[in-house]
Design an enzyme around this catalytic site. Structure first.
Site, PDB file in Angstrom:
ATOM      1  N   CYS A 134       1.014  -1.474   0.076  1.00 14.06           N
ATOM      2  CA  CYS A 134       0.111  -0.028  -0.013  1.00 14.06           C
ATOM      3  C   CYS A 134       0.921   1.361   0.062  1.00 14.06           C
ATOM      4  O   CYS A 134       2.001   1.357   0.936  1.00 14.06           O
ATOM      5  CB  CYS A 134      -0.801   0.411   0.920  1.00 14.06           C
ATOM      6  SG  CYS A 134      -2.055  -1.295   1.317  1.00 14.06           S
ATOM      7  N   GLU A 166       6.388 -15.097 -11.780  1.00 12.36           N
ATOM      8  CA  GLU A 166       6.100 -12.892 -11.233  1.00 12.36           C
ATOM      9  C   GLU A 166       5.248 -12.453 -12.164  1.00 12.36           C
ATOM     10  O   GLU A 166       4.365 -12.149 -12.306  1.00 12.36           O
ATOM     11  CB  GLU A 166       7.518 -12.251 -11.096  1.00 12.36           C
ATOM     12  CG  GLU A 166       7.891 -12.948 -10.078  1.00 12.36           C
ATOM     13  CD  GLU A 166       9.439 -11.509  -9.166  1.00 12.36           C
ATOM     14  OE1 GLU A 166       8.734 -11.578  -8.511  1.00 12.36           O
ATOM     15  OE2 GLU A 166       9.840 -11.726 -10.234  1.00 12.36           O
ATOM     16  N   GLU A 198      16.063 -18.059 -10.152  1.00  8.17           N
ATOM     17  CA  GLU A 198      15.771 -16.584 -10.090  1.00  8.17           C
ATOM     18  C   GLU A 198      15.512 -16.679 -11.070  1.00  8.17           C
ATOM     19  O   GLU A 198      13.601 -15.829 -11.710  1.00  8.17           O
ATOM     20  CB  GLU A 198      17.115 -15.309 -10.326  1.00  8.17           C
ATOM     21  CG  GLU A 198      17.035 -14.188 -10.363  1.00  8.17           C
ATOM     22  CD  GLU A 198      15.954 -13.768  -9.785  1.00  8.17           C
ATOM     23  OE1 GLU A 198      15.718 -13.801  -8.410  1.00  8.17           O
ATOM     24  OE2 GLU A 198      16.070 -11.917 -10.508  1.00  8.17           O
ATOM     25  N   LYS A 224       5.987  -4.770  -5.118  1.00  8.73           N
ATOM     26  CA  LYS A 224       7.731  -4.577  -4.068  1.00  8.73           C
ATOM     27  C   LYS A 224       7.453  -4.749  -3.277  1.00  8.73           C
ATOM     28  O   LYS A 224       8.979  -4.797  -3.033  1.00  8.73           O
ATOM     29  CB  LYS A 224       7.911  -3.501  -5.851  1.00  8.73           C
ATOM     30  CG  LYS A 224       9.217  -3.494  -5.781  1.00  8.73           C
ATOM     31  CD  LYS A 224       9.145  -2.558  -6.933  1.00  8.73           C
ATOM     32  CE  LYS A 224      11.229  -2.967  -7.318  1.00  8.73           C
ATOM     33  NZ  LYS A 224      10.989  -4.343  -7.303  1.00  8.73           N
ATOM     34  N   ARG A 252       3.503  -0.261  -5.378  1.00 11.19           N
ATOM     35  CA  ARG A 252       3.767  -1.054  -3.369  1.00 11.19           C
ATOM     36  C   ARG A 252       2.154  -1.842  -3.682  1.00 11.19           C
ATOM     37  O   ARG A 252       1.690  -2.281  -2.935  1.00 11.19           O
ATOM     38  CB  ARG A 252       3.063   0.286  -2.636  1.00 11.19           C
ATOM     39  CG  ARG A 252       4.804   1.190  -2.901  1.00 11.19           C
ATOM     40  CD  ARG A 252       4.474   2.319  -1.979  1.00 11.19           C
ATOM     41  NE  ARG A 252       4.448   1.731   0.475  1.00 11.19           N
ATOM     42  CZ  ARG A 252       5.401   1.258   0.467  1.00 11.19           C
ATOM     43  NH1 ARG A 252       6.815   1.666  -0.573  1.00 11.19           N
ATOM     44  NH2 ARG A 252       5.192   0.728   2.001  1.00 11.19           N
ATOM     45  N   ASN A 266      -1.231   1.855   5.672  1.00  4.80           N
ATOM     46  CA  ASN A 266      -0.355   0.868   5.453  1.00  4.80           C
ATOM     47  C   ASN A 266       0.125   0.002   6.672  1.00  4.80           C
ATOM     48  O   ASN A 266       0.505   0.757   7.091  1.00  4.80           O
ATOM     49  CB  ASN A 266       1.072   1.738   4.543  1.00  4.80           C
ATOM     50  CG  ASN A 266       1.647   0.591   4.498  1.00  4.80           C
ATOM     51  OD1 ASN A 266       2.899   1.280   3.790  1.00  4.80           O
ATOM     52  ND2 ASN A 266       1.679  -0.910   4.250  1.00  4.80           N
ATOM     53  N   GLY A 267      -0.344  -0.838   6.428  1.00  3.18           N
ATOM     54  CA  GLY A 267       0.154  -2.153   7.474  1.00  3.18           C
ATOM     55  C   GLY A 267      -0.907  -3.256   8.197  1.00  3.18           C
ATOM     56  O   GLY A 267      -2.104  -3.009   6.867  1.00  3.18           O
ATOM     57  N   TRP A 325      -2.445  -2.450  -1.697  1.00  7.17           N
ATOM     58  CA  TRP A 325      -2.681  -4.256  -1.933  1.00  7.17           C
ATOM     59  C   TRP A 325      -3.435  -4.278  -0.551  1.00  7.17           C
ATOM     60  O   TRP A 325      -2.859  -4.979   0.396  1.00  7.17           O
ATOM     61  CB  TRP A 325      -1.133  -4.117  -1.533  1.00  7.17           C
ATOM     62  CG  TRP A 325      -0.403  -5.747  -1.765  1.00  7.17           C
ATOM     63  CD1 TRP A 325      -0.580  -6.659  -3.473  1.00  7.17           C
ATOM     64  CD2 TRP A 325      -1.389  -6.726  -1.035  1.00  7.17           C
ATOM     65  NE1 TRP A 325      -0.372  -7.987  -3.468  1.00  7.17           N
ATOM     66  CE2 TRP A 325      -0.305  -7.765  -1.994  1.00  7.17           C
ATOM     67  CE3 TRP A 325      -0.292  -7.206   0.981  1.00  7.17           C
ATOM     68  CZ2 TRP A 325      -0.584  -9.727  -1.555  1.00  7.17           C
ATOM     69  CZ3 TRP A 325      -0.419  -8.405   1.038  1.00  7.17           C
ATOM     70  CH2 TRP A 325      -0.348  -9.227   0.138  1.00  7.17           C
TER      71      TRP A 325
HETATM   72  C1  G6P Z   1       8.468  -8.396  -3.494  1.00  8.49           C
HETATM   73  C2  G6P Z   1       9.411  -8.418  -4.924  1.00  8.49           C
HETATM   74  C3  G6P Z   1      10.311  -8.928  -4.746  1.00  8.49           C
HETATM   75  C4  G6P Z   1      11.537  -9.058  -3.969  1.00  8.49           C
HETATM   76  C5  G6P Z   1      11.051  -9.847  -2.623  1.00  8.49           C
HETATM   77  C6  G6P Z   1      11.702  -8.227  -1.261  1.00  8.49           C
HETATM   78  O1  G6P Z   1       8.184 -10.597  -3.494  1.00  8.49           O
HETATM   79  O2  G6P Z   1       7.914  -8.521  -5.763  1.00  8.49           O
HETATM   80  O3  G6P Z   1      10.756  -8.554  -5.947  1.00  8.49           O
HETATM   81  O4  G6P Z   1      12.257  -9.250  -4.332  1.00  8.49           O
HETATM   82  O5  G6P Z   1       9.896  -8.727  -2.426  1.00  8.49           O
HETATM   83  O6  G6P Z   1      11.384  -7.248  -1.552  1.00  8.49           O
HETATM   84  P1  G6P Z   1      12.755  -6.827  -0.867  1.00  8.49           P
HETATM   85  O7  G6P Z   1      13.406  -5.103  -0.604  1.00  8.49           O
HETATM   86  O8  G6P Z   1      13.201  -7.386   0.768  1.00  8.49           O
HETATM   87  O9  G6P Z   1      14.148  -7.572  -1.430  1.00  8.49           O
END
Ligand code: G6P
Length: 613
Positions: A2, A493, A486, A608, A27, A100-101, A74
């Site tokens: 969010c 994704e 990856e 994200k 977000r 947000n939370g 979200w």
């Molecule tokens: C979400 C995002 C990913 C990311 C993961 C960890 O799932 O979609 O792209 O790798 O969070 O996020 P961070 O900001 O801690 O790397």
């Protein structure tokens, strides 16, 4: 997850907030909403779907106003519909709030409020909070800031909130605990947002709120911060070094593609001032400051989530291979809840693009409480993880906006490589000649990434061949195993195809049963140390009629002769392979997603920055 934005100042609040919400859509994008104060008139508009839907709704209304708050959601509690969209209003329609939370004790609070006659419209936890503030405000005839403070003292969970009050049309109150909130200080105007991107063109002066802080912004009275114990907190004003161009697509069709193409530069930026090939050394100020702790460490534990967890696995291979320090890699969400054994002789490294991932933050807090040294590898400057750790290194990749992480991944791997080399030199675990060879080769990596990007058209063609297959298998050995994971994650994704990454030799223990003419198998075949073994794995796939797409080194003949497609990448030293071999996989998933008509930058259900558990 969010995103929240607040604005007070001479500009049109609606315009500033909508533009800000578009920047925060990474977000979450289940619904969007805005509350605008025009004199003592409070108007709330909200809509399921992306900010573009909200814009259409607003086009039909003349909102006006120079103060407002907005939200892009979200969904956690309550499905993503118009009613559950934020802002939420108090029963008396005096207050509006964005959040947000998660309010964990919302059910108890809701029942108590219902018993007192409060009527709720939505299924959200957030609406409970705004009713609680209303009740406290009404009972004591309190200022908004005081009512917010008292309400928050009764709330368990995580929050970044912004609240406005029809009877106080010159203030916004914001507060944070475990979800980010930044105040932007402009010239006669203030902003509140989940990160600084919504207001970057207006001001670069920011105050990052700490947990349990409540900020009040008012044109008449400026910025005031108190903590939940009602103690005054002097604001720490920082000036950001971030350019607005970094937030635009600059001619690319998608942010993801732009970010893939930025990698020669971002890898170089991650090495700048650190890789000193001429002086034959690697300077890492955070690591150098705690050199003794690193050298004497019992072990290093790396905690992360998602793509960052994959770079952590590469970090394990690098640090053990080069510096000979034992490394364990943990999903932050598992680590924090499984009572891990930790001591003061352990080092816990957190890897995070956003620096806000809730599980990674909690894992770090646990590590700190047990006395371990904590180190952050983070992209977002000033983020919670960056501030919580004892030391760390920024990857300097600039804002990553595509939800699927690309340049942050290679930035993280670059830093882990530099850290492993720095430690290896201190511990004399590799020869001086090899150290120098790796440094010199690392300097050449950005140019080699550029060469791979020139293969874009060929990779697009291969994407066309697999776009309609429901599954894909990614295989790799050694340094290429985490890259296979990856690659599979990237495909899942953004193209919604099922994909799995496996160590190539493990294929025989299960996945081989899935292989037939419909199964594309993407094989990472660049390792020199296990090349013949990978060739055997390719033969095993072909024998079962699977189609093979192989990532090979330039000039490879053996696999080219048997694979359906090959993508050539330049040769490099084996520990540096992931920085090259991941690039074609990023492009492959990007093109598959585009060909399938998927929303590359905002894939369904994902966000994200994952600020909930
Ligand atoms: C979400 C995002 C990913 C990311 C993961 C960890 O799932 O979609 O792209 O790798 O969070 O996020 P961070 O900001 O801690 O790397």
């Amino acid at each position: 997850m969010c995103g929240i934005v607040g604005y007070i100042g001479p500009k049109s609040a609606e315009k500033v907030i909508i533009k800000g919400l578009e920047r925060l859509e990474y977000r979450g994008y289940d619904s969007a909403g805005i509350a605008l104060l025009n004199g003592d008139e409070l108007n709330v508009y909200k809509k399921q779907g992306k900010v573009s839907q909200l814009k259409k709704l607003l086009a039909k209304n003349d909102s006006g106003g120079h103060l407002g708050i907005g939200h892009t959601r979200w969904a956690t509690h309550g499905e993503p519909n118009d009613v559950n969209a934020h802002p939420h209003e108090s029963g008396n329609r005096r207050l509006a709030l964005v959040h947000n939370g998660i309010i964990e004790n919302y059910a108890v609070l809701k029942n108590a409020l219902k018993a007192e006659g409060h009527v709720f419209e939505s299924d959200t936890d957030t609406e409970v909070l705004v009713h609680l503030i209303e009740k406290i405000q009404d009972e004591g005839n309190l200022t908004l800031a005081k009512a917010v403070r008292l309400a928050l003292s009764r709330v368990d969970g995580a929050y970044a909130i912004a609240v406005i009050d029809r009877n106080n049309p010159d203030i916004i109150v914001g507060a944070r605990k475990a979800s980010p909130l930044v105040v932007g200080i402009g010239d006669g105007e203030f902003f509140l947002a989940s990160d600084a991107t919504p207001f970057l063109e207006h001001t670069k002066k920011v105050v990052y709120l700490d947990d349990n802080q409540i900020a009040t912004v008012s044109l008449a009275d400026g910025l005031h911060i108190r903590n939940t114990n009602n103690e005054k907190q002097p604001p720490f004003i920082q000036t950001l070094d971030l350019q607005i161009e970094a937030l635009e697509k600059n001619g690319y069709d998608h942010f993801m593609l732009k970010e893939i193409y930025e990698q020669p530069q971002t890898i170089e930026d991650a090495m700048r001032g650190r890789l000193m090939a001429q002086e034959n050394r690697v300077r890492m100020s955070g690591l150098d400051e705690y050199a003794n702790r690193f050298i004497r460490a019992n072990r290093i534990i790396i905690v992360a989530c998602g793509t960052s967890w994959h770079s952590a696995l590469i970090g394990e291979y690098l640090i053990e291979d080069l510096a000979r320090i034992p490394v364990e890699v943990e999903y932050a969400s598992e680590f924090r809840y499984r009572n891990p054994i930790l001591s003061e002789n352990d080092i816990v490294i957190a890897i995070s693009q956003s620096g806000e991932t809730a599980d990674t933050l909690a894992a770090l807090e646990l590590a700190k409480s047990k006395g371990a040294l904590t180190y952050g590898i983070v992209n977002s400057v000033g983020s919670s993880i960056a501030r919580l750790t004892d030391a760390g290194s920024y990857i300097h990749a600039g804002p990553e906006i595509g939800v699927a992480s690309t340049k942050a991944f290679t930035g993280q791997v670059t830093l882990l490589t530099l850290m492993a080399l720095n430690m290896a030199k201190k511990l004399s675990t590799i020869s001086n000649t090899y150290f120098h060879t790796l440094l010199a080769e690392l300097e050449r990596i950005p140019t080699k990434v550029k060469e791979i990007l020139e293969e874009n058209e060929a990779i697009k063609y291969i994407a066309g061949e697999i776009q309609d297959r429901p599954n894909a298998l990614y295989l790799g050995r050694g340094y290429n195993f985490p890259v296979a994971l990856e690659g599979a994650l990237k495909l899942k994704e953004i193209s919604y195809l099922h994909a799995e990454g496996y160590p190539a030799a493990e294929m025989k223990h299960g996945p081989i049963a899935l292989i037939d003419e419909n199964m594309p198998v993407i094989v990472m075949a660049t390792n020199k140390s296990a090349y013949e073994k990978v060739v055997s794995n390719v033969q095993e796939v072909i024998a079962r009629k699977g189609s093979v797409i192989a990532i090979v080194n330039q000039g490879d003949q053996e696999i080219r002769a048997i694979a359906d497609h090959v993508i050539e990448i330049p040769d490099t030293e084996e520990p540096l392979t992931p920085l090259l071999s991941v690039i074609p996989l990023q492009l492959l998933s990007y093109h598959v997603a585009v060909l399938r008509g998927c929303n590359v930058d905002q894939p369904r259900n994902l966000a994200k920055s994952v600020t909930v558990e």
